[in-house]
Design a protein around this motif. Structure first.
Motif, mmCIF file in Angstrom:
data_model
loop_
_atom_site.group_PDB
_atom_site.id
_atom_site.type_symbol
_atom_site.label_atom_id
_atom_site.label_comp_id
_atom_site.label_asym_id
_atom_site.label_seq_id
_atom_site.Cartn_x
_atom_site.Cartn_y
_atom_site.Cartn_z
ATOM 1 N N GLU A 65 -7.713 -3.716 -7.742
ATOM 2 C CA GLU A 65 -8.452 -4.607 -6.554
ATOM 3 C C GLU A 65 -7.643 -4.860 -5.207
ATOM 4 O OE1 GLU A 65 -10.567 -7.838 -7.910
ATOM 5 O OE2 GLU A 65 -10.747 -7.103 -10.048
ATOM 6 N N TYR B 156 0.748 -1.200 0.125
ATOM 7 C CA TYR B 156 0.026 0.132 0.003
ATOM 8 C C TYR B 156 0.918 1.300 0.027
ATOM 9 C CZ TYR B 156 -4.192 2.650 1.059
ATOM 10 O OH TYR B 156 -5.318 3.638 0.799
ATOM 11 N N SER C 229 -5.854 -7.181 7.812
ATOM 12 C CA SER C 229 -6.480 -8.603 7.871
ATOM 13 C C SER C 229 -6.611 -9.161 6.472
ATOM 14 C CB SER C 229 -7.947 -8.487 8.427
ATOM 15 O OG SER C 229 -8.323 -8.002 9.566
ATOM 16 N N ILE C 230 -6.057 -8.621 5.418
ATOM 17 C CA ILE C 230 -5.612 -9.236 4.205
ATOM 18 C C ILE C 230 -4.604 -10.283 4.244
ATOM 19 C CG2 ILE C 230 -6.570 -7.155 3.136
ATOM 20 C CD1 ILE C 230 -2.822 -7.976 2.660
ATOM 21 N N GLU D 295 -4.796 -10.606 -1.211
ATOM 22 C CA GLU D 295 -5.650 -11.429 -1.585
ATOM 23 C C GLU D 295 -5.797 -11.855 -2.981
ATOM 24 O OE1 GLU D 295 -8.098 -12.749 0.468
ATOM 25 O OE2 GLU D 295 -7.360 -11.578 2.247
ATOM 26 N N LYS E 230 -8.108 -1.935 -3.103
ATOM 27 C CA LYS E 230 -9.365 -1.968 -2.514
ATOM 28 C C LYS E 230 -9.322 -2.836 -1.450
ATOM 29 C CE LYS E 230 -12.153 -0.623 -6.863
ATOM 30 N NZ LYS E 230 -12.882 -1.157 -7.983
ATOM 31 N N HIS E 231 -8.920 -4.039 -1.463
ATOM 32 C CA HIS E 231 -8.860 -5.116 -0.272
ATOM 33 C C HIS E 231 -8.211 -4.525 0.725
ATOM 34 C CE1 HIS E 231 -10.832 -8.586 -2.486
ATOM 35 N NE2 HIS E 231 -9.588 -8.683 -3.434
ATOM 36 N N TYR E 232 -7.253 -3.878 0.520
ATOM 37 C CA TYR E 232 -6.409 -3.445 1.814
ATOM 38 C C TYR E 232 -7.130 -2.327 2.405
ATOM 39 C CZ TYR E 232 -2.763 -1.881 5.044
ATOM 40 O OH TYR E 232 -2.246 -1.629 6.219
ATOM 41 N N GLU E 233 -7.847 -1.420 1.637
ATOM 42 C CA GLU E 233 -8.562 -0.384 2.169
ATOM 43 C C GLU E 233 -9.728 -0.744 2.879
ATOM 44 O OE1 GLU E 233 -7.446 3.300 -0.711
ATOM 45 O OE2 GLU E 233 -9.037 2.252 -1.335
ATOM 46 N N SER E 234 -10.256 -1.870 2.588
ATOM 47 C CA SER E 234 -11.575 -2.483 3.289
ATOM 48 C C SER E 234 -11.273 -3.331 4.534
ATOM 49 C CB SER E 234 -12.199 -3.373 2.235
ATOM 50 O OG SER E 234 -12.860 -2.547 1.114
ATOM 51 N N TRP E 235 -10.067 -3.978 4.348
ATOM 52 C CA TRP E 235 -9.851 -4.981 5.489
ATOM 53 C C TRP E 235 -8.317 -4.669 6.306
ATOM 54 C CZ3 TRP E 235 -10.315 -9.746 1.499
ATOM 55 C CH2 TRP E 235 -11.667 -9.737 1.193
#
Length: 433
Positions: free
Chosen positions: A110, A77, A121-122, A103, A113-118
């Motif tokens: 994408e 990130y 926890s990714i 992920e 987006k995964h890192y910004e959401s989780w």
């Protein structure tokens, strides 16, 4: 080897006495070994990113080493900020070059987006959609190691003298901890960027048309013996010494049979790479000159400029090579057939009897009835001497417009895509180009 682009190569080869095996030590130490060490370091870094230590955890948060955890977070990130082009971020650099992401995301967007959401926890992943995976880095390291071992054996050099461990898998004596290439937050990734830039530059420096050793190996990989002797202005014993070192064998221009070197009839011999199969028939061991030539495919993957340089050599050769296929009526059936075949295929084979070309054939099948077929072919009424044809064709083969191989009474010619233009010029000018 008579085009203008090779004049300097000729002087270089003569000045450095390239027929002497010891002349190749510079190439080994300055070019091959240094490139190998760079490739090994990059591969070690790539394997580190894929290791259980990083990708074996259920999540980024589960990485126990806090320093490493922070570095991986930066790799996934780093540099991504609101209202800022994340295509210029360090994370994008790491995704494109090494495939590290969140992920196993199929795209960088994408992954973000995964890192910004989780967050942490990714699960950290390294996907195959990366530059380093596309260049087959592990195979490159293996092939370079094999090349270094053969060079050192032939030059009677201990691997330890050139900074390589003596036993397989021939690792560099000095190594760098892969983790040190990953920056912490706020640090610049200068060490990693420098490694990649140096590696790409070395690939370009090693390529055909730029490096004199690889260029010479390319031009002399398949060449009439007399042509090479005249090019180097050296005698048969000196060329034989070089042929033995590089793994070239002499073959008859009359029947394709192997001819022992030195020979009293150099005008009737062509040099080809040796190569041999293992006793089980499962492994092929290419000649040293072939191993040098095979590096080009790796180099073209590493830097697209390498392929551009190579293609420019062929384009220049098409413009600069001057040959007279006379009398044209004797050669016209061969070239007309080749022109037709190159619309669908890239090779033809010549049938040779008693040293003369009697037929030219393709791999295109012509079906008759009930599944029976024959190969598209054309007779050569004039029965041209194979020796004369290949001597005329030698500049074309050396320049990479075509490649040649022998098998029994057949001689195969495989053409580069640019060969269509050259064949067209030959026919248009009725053999005089």
């Amino acid at each position: 080897m008579n085009t203008a682009s090779k004049i300097s190569l000729r002087e270089w080869a003569k000045e450095n006495k390239i027929w002497e095996p010891k002349a190749w030590r510079v190439f080994l130490e300055k070019d091959i070994v240094s490139f190998y060490k760079q490739a090994y370091t990059l591969n070690a870094f790539y394997r580190f990113l894929k290791s259980e230590k990083i990708c074996g955890n259920s999540s980024l948060a589960d990485i126990e080493d806090e320093k490493l955890k922070n570095k991986i977070r930066v790799a996934i990130y780093g540099g991504v900020e609101p209202n800022k082009d994340f295509n210029k971020s360090f994370a994008k650099f790491m995704y494109d070059n090494f495939g590290i992401c969140a992920e196993n995301a199929p795209s960088f967007e994408e992954s973000i987006k995964h890192y910004e959401s989780w967050g942490d926890s990714i699960k950290v992943s390294v996907n195959s959609n990366s530059w380093i995976n596309s260049i087959s880095i592990e195979d490159l390291v293996g092939d370079l190691g094999s090349l270094i071992k053969e060079f050192s054996d032939k030059l009677d050099i201990k691997l330890s003298e050139i900074g390589i461990q003596e036993s397989y898998p021939y690792l560099p004596v000095e190594s760098v901890d892969p983790e040190t290439f990953l920056p912490q937050a706020g640090e610049k990734p200068e060490k990693l960027v420098s490694l990649l830039n140096d590696f790409r530059q070395k690939a370009l420096d090693l390529s055909i048309g730029i490096n004199p050793f690889t260029t010479f190996a390319f031009y002399s990989r398949t060449i009439p013996l007399l042509v090479l002797m005249e090019f180097l202005e050296c005698d048969i014993n000196e060329v034989t010494k070089m042929a033995n070192f590089l793994g070239l064998k002499g073959c008859s221009l009359v029947d394709g049979n192997e001819i022992a070197l030195p020979t009293n009839s150099p005008d009737k011999v062509i040099l080809l790479p040796k190569g041999e199969w293992s006793t089980t028939g499962k492994t092929y061991y290419p000649a040293l000159i072939k191993k040098i030539r095979n590096l080009q495919s790796y180099l073209e993957k590493i830097d697209p400029v390498v392929k551009q340089v190579y293609e420019n050599i062929i384009k220049q050769a098409i413009d600069q090579i001057h040959i007279a296929f006379e009398p044209w009526k004797d050669y016209e059936p061969i070239f007309s057939f080749i022109k037709e075949i190159l619309e669908n295929e890239d090779w033809v084979r010549l049938e040779v009897k008693n040293g003369r070309i009697v037929k030219v054939e393709s791999n295109i099948k012509i079906y008759t009835y009930k599944g029976h077929y024959s190969y598209k072919e054309a007779e050569v009424p004039s029965k041209i001497l194979l020796r004369n044809f290949l001597l005329k064709l030698s500049p074309v083969i050396s320049a990479g417009i075509a490649d040649i191989s022998f098998s029994g009474s057949w001689v195969s010619l495989k053409f580069h895509p640019f060969a269509k233009e050259w064949i067209g010029k030959v026919i248009k000018n009725e053999g005089k180009i």
